[in-house]
Design an enzyme around this catalytic site. Structure first.
Site, PDB file in Angstrom:
ATOM      1  N   PHE A 395     -17.926  12.447   5.770  1.00 41.87           N
ATOM      2  CA  PHE A 395     -18.112  11.019   5.516  1.00 41.87           C
ATOM      3  C   PHE A 395     -16.808  10.236   5.461  1.00 41.87           C
ATOM      4  CE2 PHE A 395     -21.028  13.721   2.977  1.00 41.87           C
ATOM      5  CZ  PHE A 395     -22.128  13.651   3.829  1.00 41.87           C
ATOM      6  N   CYS A 396     -15.862  10.609   6.313  1.00 39.46           N
ATOM      7  CA  CYS A 396     -14.566   9.912   6.380  1.00 39.46           C
ATOM      8  C   CYS A 396     -13.855   9.893   5.035  1.00 39.46           C
ATOM      9  CB  CYS A 396     -14.734   8.478   6.897  1.00 39.46           C
ATOM     10  SG  CYS A 396     -15.328   8.354   8.592  1.00 39.46           S
ATOM     11  N   ASN A 397     -14.122  10.904   4.212  1.00 39.75           N
ATOM     12  CA  ASN A 397     -13.504  10.984   2.893  1.00 39.75           C
ATOM     13  C   ASN A 397     -13.054  12.426   2.660  1.00 39.75           C
ATOM     14  OD1 ASN A 397     -12.975  11.097   0.053  1.00 39.75           O
ATOM     15  ND2 ASN A 397     -14.334   9.361  -0.285  1.00 39.75           N
TER      16      ASN A 397
END
Length: 468
Positions: A395-397
């Site tokens: 999740f781009c994290n």
């Protein structure tokens, strides 16, 4: 006109006691009937919200009945567009109680807003950038601007058990840079992965230590009120499709007026200057929001932002918050009760057990009878086949995933040393463990039937092993 809505508080103990169900069911039938017509169960509101039918109707009526031109003129069609853009800008500032203290800069998305801060903040050899381990990559990426200008960056740590801010370490980090003259602290109001709502009091605590504060509000504002007359970060980023689904391609950066001149725009473009000289190589930048709105803004879609914000206002943000809190609480309760026949839990939910300060986002892994995680791709494929929209991955994290999977800095350094690219499969093989998770998130149109469908879907993995 305000929607009718019960103000009574309801104690949530199960699916049948979700508050305000009849109101939101009526709203779903009126505004989101396409979900049931298409047999879709949408549980990806953190990825993108859903638009209401009335939003489309009002915006399309506006476009059909008027003629709008490029705002950079005084002709009649340009003025018509200019007035609607100004009205939308005022609505944004009013929605966040920011009319007196902030400029509203329209951007393509939240990442575009963050880029403005990254490229314009006056990083230098005596500057610093502090950000949370829990941040979207668009916030992580600002560290590259800091590095290239000779500044130093550091990550604020989280508590491993619930992914909240480690208060002791954060206090120490904020106080440790007293000799730095330009320093920026960035954190999300709400995690885009765990749903944790980080304590907004850190805004003032950081400012008291001389930090400028960048608040990433993209995951927070769709379901929670952000009152900028009380909490006053220096820069705030967000995307409007996250809030109300339509239009996509528009976000904003809210800049505190007292910090406007801190941002040093490294170039100029059409629409951002008062005057440009070619022979004498001089230019004067515009002294308000237009300084950062490069070229022609999306003047046909920006008026739809006002329509979307009015839609949320008519429902009421406090009501939306209460609804989302109840939905996620019920979901977590039901999922935690799912056990294999040997007593082992089916679902591992990551984040605080107490959902009081968590939004509508739930990060989880499905576990087999032996306590091993199912591949996240398998979960998503089966959900897809049933018309259930969930999301899987990191999740781009990356910070949250590295914490969850206990990936050490030594392992990451070794991986980046021996690999020339970041292909996900290679990374999994190298680390020797499963990465990523399944993420679901609830929103305005989520109803009891959606929750029941997802619970039923989850139950289909009971008493299974990784092989079957």
């Amino acid at each position: 006109m305000k929607f009718p809505f019960s103000k009574s508080k309801v104690v949530v103990s199960g699916v049948d006691t979700i508050p305000f169900e009849s109101f939101f069911q009526e709203l779903r039938q009126k505004e989101y009937s396409r979900l049931d017509e298409k047999g879709q169960v949408y549980l990806d509101f953190t990825g993108g919200n859903l638009y209401a039918q009335s939003q489309l109707d009002k915006h399309h009526k506006m476009l059909k009945e008027n003629v709008f031109g490029n705002p950079h003129s005084t002709n009649p069609t340009s003025l018509a567009a200019t007035l609607l853009v100004k009205e939308a800008r005022r609505t944004v500032l009013r929605f966040f109680n920011a009319e007196d203290d902030y400029f509203c800069v329209f951007t393509p998305n939240a990442s575009g807003a963050l880029r403005i801060v990254g490229e314009s903040y006056p990083f230098n050899e005596n500057s610093g950038y502090l950000l949370l381990t829990d941040n979207h990559n668009s916030v992580n990426g600002i560290r590259e601007y800091c590095k290239k200008k000779g500044g130093a960056f550091d990550y604020g740590q989280l508590n491993a058990e619930d992914f909240t801010i480690d208060e002791k370490k954060m206090t120490e980090q904020l106080a440790s840079k007293s000799t730095i003259n330009q320093k920026l602290f960035a954190f999300p109001a709400q995690s885009n992965v765990t749903g944790v709502k980080h304590d907004l009091s850190w805004v003032q605590k950081a400012q008291d230590q001389g930090w400028d504060v960048l608040l990433d509000a993209a995951a927070f504002v769709p379901t929670s009120e952000l009152n900028l007359s009380k909490i006053k970060p220096d820069f705030v980023s967000m995307s409007f499709y996250k809030m109300f689904g339509y239009p996509t391609g528009i976000g904003c950066l809210l800049i505190k007026k007292s910090k406007f001149e801190t941002l040093q725009k490294p170039w100029f473009a059409g629409g951002t200057v008062e005057m440009v000289g070619v022979n004498d190589n001089k230019h004067w930048l515009i002294g308000d929001h237009e300084r950062f709105e490069d070229g022609t803004i999306n003047y046909l879609d920006i008026p739809a932002v006002k329509i979307g914000l009015d839609y949320l206002s008519n429902i009421g943000m406090h009501r939306i918050t209460d609804r989302i809190s109840a939905l996620s609480e019920v979901l977590c309760k039901e999922l935690r009760e799912l056990k294999h026949s040997n007593g082992k839990p089916l679902i591992q939910i990551h984040g605080p057990k107490n959902r009081a300060k968590v939004g509508g986002t739930i990060m989880m892994n499905f576990m087999d009878q032996s306590g091993n995680p199912f591949q996240i791709e398998k979960i998503e494929r089966k959900a897809n086949s049933l018309g259930i929209s969930v999301r899987s991955g990191c999740f781009c994290n990356p910070g949250i995933d590295e914490m969850k999977c206990e990936i050490s800095s030594d392992e990451l350094t070794k991986y980046f040393t021996v690999h020339e690219d970041g292909e996900f499969g290679n990374k999994l093989d190298f680390m020797g463990r499963l990465r990523g998770a399944t993420r679901i998130s609830v929103g305005i149109s989520t109803n009891k039937a959606d929750i029941e469908t997802f619970i039923s879907f989850a139950k289909s993995f009971l008493n299974h092993t990784l092989e079957n």
